[in-house]
Scaffold this motif. Structure first.
Motif, PDB file in Angstrom:
ATOM      1  N   LYS A 282       0.821  -1.212   0.000  1.00 17.67           N
ATOM      2  CA  LYS A 282       0.000   0.000   0.000  1.00 17.67           C
ATOM      3  C   LYS A 282       0.859   1.268   0.000  1.00 17.67           C
ATOM      4  N   ALA A 283       2.104   1.150   0.413  1.00 22.86           N
ATOM      5  CA  ALA A 283       2.991   2.315   0.485  1.00 22.86           C
ATOM      6  C   ALA A 283       3.594   2.671  -0.869  1.00 22.86           C
ATOM      7  N   GLU A 284       3.376   1.837  -1.874  1.00 23.02           N
ATOM      8  CA  GLU A 284       4.003   2.058  -3.181  1.00 23.02           C
ATOM      9  C   GLU A 284       3.633   3.427  -3.768  1.00 23.02           C
ATOM     10  N   ASP A 285       2.360   3.806  -3.697  1.00 25.30           N
ATOM     11  CA  ASP A 285       1.933   5.110  -4.224  1.00 25.30           C
ATOM     12  C   ASP A 285       2.598   6.251  -3.468  1.00 25.30           C
ATOM     13  N   GLU A 286       2.706   6.108  -2.146  1.00 22.47           N
ATOM     14  CA  GLU A 286       3.336   7.158  -1.344  1.00 22.47           C
ATOM     15  C   GLU A 286       4.818   7.278  -1.674  1.00 22.47           C
ATOM     16  N   LEU A 287       5.477   6.157  -1.912  1.00 23.36           N
ATOM     17  CA  LEU A 287       6.894   6.200  -2.282  1.00 23.36           C
ATOM     18  C   LEU A 287       7.077   6.834  -3.657  1.00 23.36           C
ATOM     19  N   ASP A 288       6.158   6.544  -4.579  1.00 22.40           N
ATOM     20  CA  ASP A 288       6.222   7.189  -5.894  1.00 22.40           C
ATOM     21  C   ASP A 288       6.033   8.695  -5.767  1.00 22.40           C
ATOM     22  N   SER A 289       5.131   9.108  -4.878  1.00 21.11           N
ATOM     23  CA  SER A 289       4.913  10.542  -4.646  1.00 21.11           C
ATOM     24  C   SER A 289       6.161  11.185  -4.053  1.00 21.11           C
ATOM     25  N   LEU A 290       6.794  10.491  -3.112  1.00 23.92           N
ATOM     26  CA  LEU A 290       8.026  11.001  -2.510  1.00 23.92           C
ATOM     27  C   LEU A 290       9.123  11.117  -3.566  1.00 23.92           C
ATOM     28  N   LYS A 291       9.213  10.129  -4.442  1.00 23.58           N
ATOM     29  CA  LYS A 291      10.212  10.152  -5.512  1.00 23.58           C
ATOM     30  C   LYS A 291      10.008  11.381  -6.402  1.00 23.58           C
ATOM     31  N   GLN A 292       8.762  11.651  -6.756  1.00 24.96           N
ATOM     32  CA  GLN A 292       8.456  12.802  -7.599  1.00 24.96           C
ATOM     33  C   GLN A 292       8.743  14.111  -6.863  1.00 24.96           C
ATOM     34  N   GLU A 293       8.404  14.152  -5.571  1.00 20.84           N
ATOM     35  CA  GLU A 293       8.669  15.351  -4.757  1.00 20.84           C
ATOM     36  C   GLU A 293      10.163  15.653  -4.701  1.00 20.84           C
ATOM     37  N   VAL A 294      10.960  14.620  -4.474  1.00 19.97           N
ATOM     38  CA  VAL A 294      12.415  14.797  -4.402  1.00 19.97           C
ATOM     39  C   VAL A 294      12.961  15.220  -5.762  1.00 19.97           C
ATOM     40  N   ALA A 295      12.452  14.623  -6.832  1.00 21.62           N
ATOM     41  CA  ALA A 295      12.892  15.009  -8.177  1.00 21.62           C
ATOM     42  C   ALA A 295      12.608  16.488  -8.429  1.00 21.62           C
ATOM     43  N   GLU A 296      11.451  16.952  -7.985  1.00 14.33           N
ATOM     44  CA  GLU A 296      11.116  18.378  -8.126  1.00 14.33           C
ATOM     45  C   GLU A 296      12.056  19.241  -7.298  1.00 14.33           C
TER      46      GLU A 296
END
Length: 75
Positions: free
Chosen positions: A10-24
């Motif tokens: 269930k944390a996969e979506d949150e990790l993807d969001s974190l990845k995008q946030e860090v990329a930004e």
């Protein structure tokens, strides 16, 4: 090489969001949009991953502080 089984799917979506946030935060989001993840350099992806780990450690330290150093929840 196969993918590692996720402990918390269930944390996969949150990790993807974190990845995008860090990329930004690193101003790499435009590069990802243009080149896609598969075409990013190892250095760029590593920079994103390293900063994700830093954020996760900071989060864990805060949680541990709020729980008086305890990791497991008491029943």
């Amino acid at each position: 090489m196969g993918k590692r089984k996720k402990l918390y799917p269930k944390a996969e979506d949150e990790l993807d969001s974190l990845k995008q946030e860090v990329a930004e935060d690193l101003n790499l989001d435009d590069d990802i949009e243009k080149r896609e993840w598969e075409n990013m350099t190892t250095r760029e992806v590593g920079k994103i991953g390293g900063n994700m780990v830093k954020k996760m450690i900071k989060f864990a330290e805060k949680e541990m502080d709020e729980r008086d150093g305890k990791i497991d929840k008491e029943d």
